[in-house]
Design a protein around this motif. Sequence first.
Motif, mmCIF file in Angstrom:
data_model
loop_
_atom_site.group_PDB
_atom_site.id
_atom_site.type_symbol
_atom_site.label_atom_id
_atom_site.label_comp_id
_atom_site.label_asym_id
_atom_site.label_seq_id
_atom_site.Cartn_x
_atom_site.Cartn_y
_atom_site.Cartn_z
ATOM 1 N N ARG A 118 67.938 -0.797 20.696
ATOM 2 C CA ARG A 118 69.117 0.140 20.499
ATOM 3 C C ARG A 118 68.071 1.734 19.544
ATOM 4 N NH1 ARG A 118 74.489 0.382 23.009
ATOM 5 N NH2 ARG A 118 75.057 1.783 21.255
ATOM 6 N N ILE A 119 67.646 2.242 19.937
ATOM 7 C CA ILE A 119 67.094 3.076 18.776
ATOM 8 C C ILE A 119 68.032 4.421 18.304
ATOM 9 C CG2 ILE A 119 65.930 4.359 17.391
ATOM 10 C CD1 ILE A 119 65.009 1.571 16.675
ATOM 11 N N GLY A 120 68.728 4.571 17.556
ATOM 12 C CA GLY A 120 69.503 6.070 16.957
ATOM 13 C C GLY A 120 69.104 6.956 16.927
ATOM 14 N N HIS A 121 68.536 8.179 18.125
ATOM 15 C CA HIS A 121 67.757 9.633 18.233
ATOM 16 C C HIS A 121 66.622 8.603 18.691
ATOM 17 C CE1 HIS A 121 70.668 11.683 16.067
ATOM 18 N NE2 HIS A 121 70.797 11.029 14.900
ATOM 19 N N GLY A 122 65.989 8.290 17.665
ATOM 20 C CA GLY A 122 64.698 7.985 18.465
ATOM 21 C C GLY A 122 63.192 9.015 18.855
ATOM 22 N N HIS B 251 69.704 4.179 12.983
ATOM 23 C CA HIS B 251 68.646 5.346 13.310
ATOM 24 C C HIS B 251 67.786 5.290 12.893
ATOM 25 C CE1 HIS B 251 73.647 6.046 13.444
ATOM 26 N NE2 HIS B 251 73.456 7.425 12.964
ATOM 27 N N ALA B 252 67.097 5.959 13.397
ATOM 28 C CA ALA B 252 65.339 6.275 13.551
ATOM 29 C C ALA B 252 64.502 7.179 14.326
ATOM 30 C CB ALA B 252 64.654 4.768 13.954
ATOM 31 N N GLY B 253 63.532 7.989 13.894
ATOM 32 C CA GLY B 253 63.073 8.272 14.520
ATOM 33 C C GLY B 253 63.495 9.879 14.432
ATOM 34 N N GLU B 254 64.871 10.246 13.174
ATOM 35 C CA GLU B 254 65.051 11.571 13.719
ATOM 36 C C GLU B 254 64.607 12.227 12.184
ATOM 37 O OE1 GLU B 254 69.998 13.573 12.519
ATOM 38 O OE2 GLU B 254 69.078 11.132 12.143
ATOM 39 N N TRP B 255 64.934 11.972 11.070
ATOM 40 C CA TRP B 255 64.130 12.996 10.080
ATOM 41 C C TRP B 255 62.869 11.604 10.556
ATOM 42 C CZ3 TRP B 255 65.408 17.279 9.259
ATOM 43 C CH2 TRP B 255 67.047 17.941 9.435
ATOM 44 N N GLY B 256 62.810 10.433 10.098
ATOM 45 C CA GLY B 256 61.230 10.070 10.106
ATOM 46 C C GLY B 256 60.827 9.898 10.513
ATOM 47 N N ARG C 33 58.708 2.101 14.527
ATOM 48 C CA ARG C 33 58.407 0.793 14.414
ATOM 49 C C ARG C 33 58.807 0.373 13.722
ATOM 50 N NH1 ARG C 33 53.483 4.048 15.404
ATOM 51 N NH2 ARG C 33 52.573 3.523 18.302
ATOM 52 N N ASP C 34 59.354 0.511 12.107
ATOM 53 C CA ASP C 34 60.029 -0.239 11.561
ATOM 54 C C ASP C 34 61.287 -1.033 11.578
ATOM 55 O OD1 ASP C 34 57.421 0.115 9.476
ATOM 56 O OD2 ASP C 34 58.612 1.827 8.435
ATOM 57 N N ALA C 35 61.538 0.158 11.622
ATOM 58 C CA ALA C 35 63.367 -0.423 12.660
ATOM 59 C C ALA C 35 63.167 -1.999 13.668
ATOM 60 C CB ALA C 35 63.970 0.394 13.012
#
Length: 327
Positions: A210-214, A189-194, A200-202
């Motif tokens: 894959r990125i959850g949300h993003g 999970h990243a790029g939802e609230w962050g 990039r960090d993930a």
Amino acid sequence: MSLPKIELHLHLEGAAPPAFIRGLAREKSIDISGIFAEDGSYAYRDFRHFLKVYEAATSVLTGPEDYRRLTLAVLEESAASGVVYSETFLSPDFCGGRDLGAWREHLHAIEEAAAEAERTMGITLRAIVTPIRHFGPDKAKETALCAAETAGRFVTGFGLAGDETVGKPKDFAWSFDMAREAGLRLTCHAGEWGGPDSIRDALRDLRVERIGHGVRAIEDLALVDELAERGIVLECCPGSNIALGIYPGWRRHPIGELFRREVKVTVSTDDPPFFHTTMAREYDRLAEAFDWDEGVFRTIARTALDAAFCDPDTRARIAKLLEPDHA
């Protein structure tokens, strides 16, 4: 929309129908009436309160049999929306308190239910084990051990869920390294609230595919271009983002622009009853918002299947279900 659908981002407990949770609470004489609205749906004020309501609902799930019944209830809802393949996040934190023996018992019950659903409903399920970010990196290591010890045909992935504002992805690198060594495929999970930096960090620190949300990548077009070039798949959950107030409406959601910029986007429901959504509703609202036709949704489903954490035989079998001439 009646097209066959692939869902990659679904929290099992978060997909529990409210009536199922209320019934289980009654059976066990547990009072969780405060988490429901007058119409019987889940009630929460904001994201942090949502997490508390989520954990209260999950508190009535106390053993493997509860999870077996939950899995059947969730897959019945998914199949009714045309989902033919689903990946669900499972947390040993909730399934046995990260004790490996208890986790195995819970997992066995879930896998049995998944096999039954495949036989009777035509839906295939695979599992992504996820530590809960706000529980901290030490507990995540115990979760990673549970994942590594049960990796196989059913447990195929490893991720990170929970409050995205707590800690940094690099805090969980040890757990992701263990999962990778066990052959599990990785998401986060990243790029939802962050913002974009969380993505990039993930990618840098956890080396996920894959990125959850993003979706907040849209705030940095250089990152959008990078995602497109690298073929990083986003597990987008528009209805979730709108319900939680990240975006004000469907036409303002960035999935349309990300798709136009050739980022590999997919569609999922996240925690569907919490957000008053289903996969069928997501498709309908996206079609209305962006004038997407059947061809776009077939492309998105194929993208999701290509990115699915499953073995080649399963992928080939599901691919036949996505063909336009499939009966």
